[in-house]
Design a protein around this motif. Structure first.
Motif, PDB file in Angstrom:
ATOM      1  N   MET A  61       0.906  -1.167  -0.025  1.00 40.97           N
ATOM      2  CA  MET A  61      -0.058  -0.107   0.063  1.00 40.97           C
ATOM      3  C   MET A  61       0.653   1.411   0.083  1.00 40.97           C
ATOM      4  N   ILE A  62       0.557   2.241  -0.958  1.00 46.30           N
ATOM      5  CA  ILE A  62       1.153   3.395  -1.163  1.00 46.30           C
ATOM      6  C   ILE A  62       0.288   4.571  -0.652  1.00 46.30           C
ATOM      7  N   ILE A  63       0.712   5.316   0.241  1.00 48.91           N
ATOM      8  CA  ILE A  63       0.074   6.654   0.624  1.00 48.91           C
ATOM      9  C   ILE A  63       0.883   7.729  -0.091  1.00 48.91           C
ATOM     10  N   ASN A  64       0.297   8.477  -0.852  1.00 50.31           N
ATOM     11  CA  ASN A  64       0.748   9.846  -1.453  1.00 50.31           C
ATOM     12  C   ASN A  64       0.435  10.974  -0.690  1.00 50.31           C
ATOM     13  N   GLN A  65       1.241  11.786  -0.442  1.00 48.92           N
ATOM     14  CA  GLN A  65       0.591  13.183   0.391  1.00 48.92           C
ATOM     15  C   GLN A  65       1.679  14.382   0.338  1.00 48.92           C
ATOM     16  N   ASP A  66       0.936  15.515   0.357  1.00 48.80           N
ATOM     17  CA  ASP A  66       1.508  16.868   0.162  1.00 48.80           C
ATOM     18  C   ASP A  66       2.129  16.899   1.756  1.00 48.80           C
ATOM     19  N   PHE A  67       3.453  17.480   1.672  1.00 53.68           N
ATOM     20  CA  PHE A  67       4.154  17.832   2.950  1.00 53.68           C
ATOM     21  C   PHE A  67       4.946  19.076   2.866  1.00 53.68           C
ATOM     22  N   TRP A  68       4.599  20.012   3.681  1.00 56.19           N
ATOM     23  CA  TRP A  68       5.400  21.396   3.655  1.00 56.19           C
ATOM     24  C   TRP A  68       6.737  21.253   3.588  1.00 56.19           C
ATOM     25  N   TYR A  69       7.668  21.657   2.670  1.00 56.09           N
ATOM     26  CA  TYR A  69       9.026  21.870   2.616  1.00 56.09           C
ATOM     27  C   TYR A  69       9.281  23.393   2.759  1.00 56.09           C
ATOM     28  N   PRO A 128       3.630  -1.951   4.599  1.00 53.33           N
ATOM     29  CA  PRO A 128       3.601  -3.394   3.904  1.00 53.33           C
ATOM     30  C   PRO A 128       2.004  -3.546   3.958  1.00 53.33           C
ATOM     31  N   ASP A 129       1.732  -4.674   3.161  1.00 57.63           N
ATOM     32  CA  ASP A 129       0.257  -4.944   2.698  1.00 57.63           C
ATOM     33  C   ASP A 129      -0.674  -5.300   4.061  1.00 57.63           C
ATOM     34  N   ASN A 130       0.061  -5.949   5.347  1.00 57.16           N
ATOM     35  CA  ASN A 130      -0.641  -6.331   6.099  1.00 57.16           C
ATOM     36  C   ASN A 130      -0.812  -5.416   7.205  1.00 57.16           C
ATOM     37  N   TYR A 131      -0.248  -4.016   7.000  1.00 56.86           N
ATOM     38  CA  TYR A 131      -0.061  -3.129   7.954  1.00 56.86           C
ATOM     39  C   TYR A 131      -1.490  -2.892   8.655  1.00 56.86           C
ATOM     40  N   SER A 132      -2.491  -2.713   7.983  1.00 52.78           N
ATOM     41  CA  SER A 132      -3.908  -2.646   8.760  1.00 52.78           C
ATOM     42  C   SER A 132      -4.442  -3.948   9.332  1.00 52.78           C
ATOM     43  N   PHE A 133      -3.729  -4.844   9.147  1.00 52.98           N
ATOM     44  CA  PHE A 133      -4.316  -6.160   9.924  1.00 52.98           C
ATOM     45  C   PHE A 133      -3.487  -6.761  11.179  1.00 52.98           C
ATOM     46  N   VAL A 134      -2.232  -6.117  11.434  1.00 53.89           N
ATOM     47  CA  VAL A 134      -1.469  -6.300  12.577  1.00 53.89           C
ATOM     48  C   VAL A 134      -1.081  -5.233  13.331  1.00 53.89           C
ATOM     49  N   LEU A 135      -0.487  -5.711  14.334  1.00 53.34           N
ATOM     50  CA  LEU A 135       0.137  -4.426  15.300  1.00 53.34           C
ATOM     51  C   LEU A 135       1.402  -4.103  15.318  1.00 53.34           C
ATOM     52  N   GLU A 136       2.003  -4.665  14.511  1.00 55.90           N
ATOM     53  CA  GLU A 136       3.534  -4.580  14.351  1.00 55.90           C
ATOM     54  C   GLU A 136       4.290  -3.122  14.293  1.00 55.90           C
ATOM     55  N   ARG A 137       5.306  -3.195  14.615  1.00 58.14           N
ATOM     56  CA  ARG A 137       6.087  -1.786  14.309  1.00 58.14           C
ATOM     57  C   ARG A 137       7.186  -2.333  13.267  1.00 58.14           C
ATOM     58  N   TYR A 138       7.350  -1.139  12.597  1.00 52.57           N
ATOM     59  CA  TYR A 138       8.557  -1.381  11.518  1.00 52.57           C
ATOM     60  C   TYR A 138       9.715  -0.466  11.286  1.00 52.57           C
ATOM     61  N   PHE A 188       9.092  -5.458  -5.343  1.00 49.75           N
ATOM     62  CA  PHE A 188      10.179  -6.001  -4.644  1.00 49.75           C
ATOM     63  C   PHE A 188       9.839  -6.276  -3.242  1.00 49.75           C
ATOM     64  N   LEU A 189       9.277  -5.161  -2.460  1.00 51.38           N
ATOM     65  CA  LEU A 189       8.731  -5.394  -1.188  1.00 51.38           C
ATOM     66  C   LEU A 189       7.842  -6.358  -0.873  1.00 51.38           C
ATOM     67  N   GLN A 190       7.102  -6.565  -1.756  1.00 53.23           N
ATOM     68  CA  GLN A 190       5.856  -7.399  -1.605  1.00 53.23           C
ATOM     69  C   GLN A 190       6.351  -8.784  -1.627  1.00 53.23           C
ATOM     70  N   GLN A 191       7.586  -9.079  -2.319  1.00 53.79           N
ATOM     71  CA  GLN A 191       8.105 -10.478  -2.306  1.00 53.79           C
ATOM     72  C   GLN A 191       9.170 -10.734  -1.380  1.00 53.79           C
ATOM     73  N   TRP A 192       9.708  -9.821  -0.988  1.00 54.20           N
ATOM     74  CA  TRP A 192      10.835  -9.817  -0.083  1.00 54.20           C
ATOM     75  C   TRP A 192      10.421 -10.224   1.271  1.00 54.20           C
ATOM     76  N   ASP A 193      11.271 -10.963   2.093  1.00 55.87           N
ATOM     77  CA  ASP A 193      10.855 -11.429   3.431  1.00 55.87           C
ATOM     78  C   ASP A 193      11.107 -10.632   4.674  1.00 55.87           C
ATOM     79  N   LYS A 194      11.153  -9.473   4.439  1.00 55.53           N
ATOM     80  CA  LYS A 194      11.280  -8.476   5.768  1.00 55.53           C
ATOM     81  C   LYS A 194      10.194  -7.223   5.337  1.00 55.53           C
ATOM     82  N   SER A 195       9.544  -7.016   6.271  1.00 49.84           N
ATOM     83  CA  SER A 195       8.649  -5.982   6.368  1.00 49.84           C
ATOM     84  C   SER A 195       9.066  -4.665   6.894  1.00 49.84           C
TER      85      SER A 195
END
Length: 256
Positions: free
Chosen positions: A1-9, A23-33, A61-68
């Motif tokens: 999942m990719i979130i695009n947002q404006d940010f003041w520079y 990570p794709d499972n971000y909304s379903f687990v309580l892990e930190r990354y 790449f990240l969707q098939q890599w074994d580290k979130s």
């Protein structure tokens, strides 16, 4: 999942997109990354967002890599030469003009605005050991500067196609002026077609101005206790298609 947002520079009183990969499972687990902050965020994930129509393919790449993990891609300015200024931490002569870079201001923006926002809005490990910086070309110069000048924040760096030959004296000065932790990891890479001509028709992996500079500076880093990994890419060019081929190399070295 990719979130695009404006940010003041604030260094230029303008807006910059953040491209935040979760990570794709971000909304379903309580892990930190852990988090890696990367320059030229528009070029990282999707071809249809990339400046030249080709990305690093990092989402796939990240969707098939074994580290979130979380990736924060920080988009640059697309007006004139503004990218050169905001991604240059030094005063340099480039393309016939003197660039008085605002790269350190860009890092202050990252350290005091972007990173606190990410750590407060997403489930991250905010400590140094779980924080990396990465980029290519001018973004690679910034990544090397950042891991040396702000080593108390970034423990890892991917410095890709950054022209060590052109910047080694600046890197050395930054290295001398800062305390470097011995658990620091730095990945450095360069492509054959961007490295200059091999002297005496020698092996381009060892016998170009870029190769010699990488090996010299790598030794100086190692003398400070830094763990390093260098990669010479045969036939490699200065482009996203070749940087994509390195995804597993720098990610595995930095994070495993």
């Amino acid at each position: 999942m990719i979130i695009n947002q404006d940010f003041w520079y604030w260094p230029t009183n303008d807006m910059r997109y953040l491209h935040i990969y979760l990570p794709d499972n971000y909304s379903f687990v309580l892990e930190r990354y852990p988090v890696m902050y990367m320059f030229d965020g528009q070029n990282l994930f999707l071809d249809n967002e990339a400046t030249f129509g080709k990305s690093w393919g990092l989402e796939a790449f990240l969707q098939q890599w074994d580290k979130s993990m979380i990736i924060v891609g920080m988009e640059c300015s697309h007006r004139g030469n503004e990218r050169l200024y905001e991604y240059c931490p030094y005063e340099k002569r480039m393309f016939g003009e003197v660039i008085k870079g605002i790269g350190e201001q860009t890092f202050l923006w990252i350290l005091h605005d972007v990173k606190p926002y990410i750590d407060s809005h997403f489930r991250t490990y905010g400590h140094r050991e779980a924080t990396a910086i990465a980029g290519s070309s001018m973004g690679g110069i910034m990544a090397m500067y950042g891991v040396l000048a702000h080593n108390d924040v970034f423990s890892k760096c991917a410095c890709i196609s950054s022209g060590v030959y052109w910047n080694i004296s600046k890197y050395r000065k930054t290295l001398r002026e800062n305390l470097i932790y011995m658990d620091t990891r730095i990945y450095i890479s360069w492509g054959e077609k961007e490295a200059g001509r091999a002297a005496h028709h020698g092996n381009p992996e060892y016998d170009t101005r870029e190769a010699r500079s990488v090996y010299k500076f790598e030794e100086e880093l190692q003398n400070c206790g830094v763990q390093t990994y260098h990669y010479f890419q045969p036939n490699g060019e200065h482009c996203e298609a070749d940087w994509e081929k390195q995804n597993s190399l720098y990610m595995n070295f930095l994070w495993k």
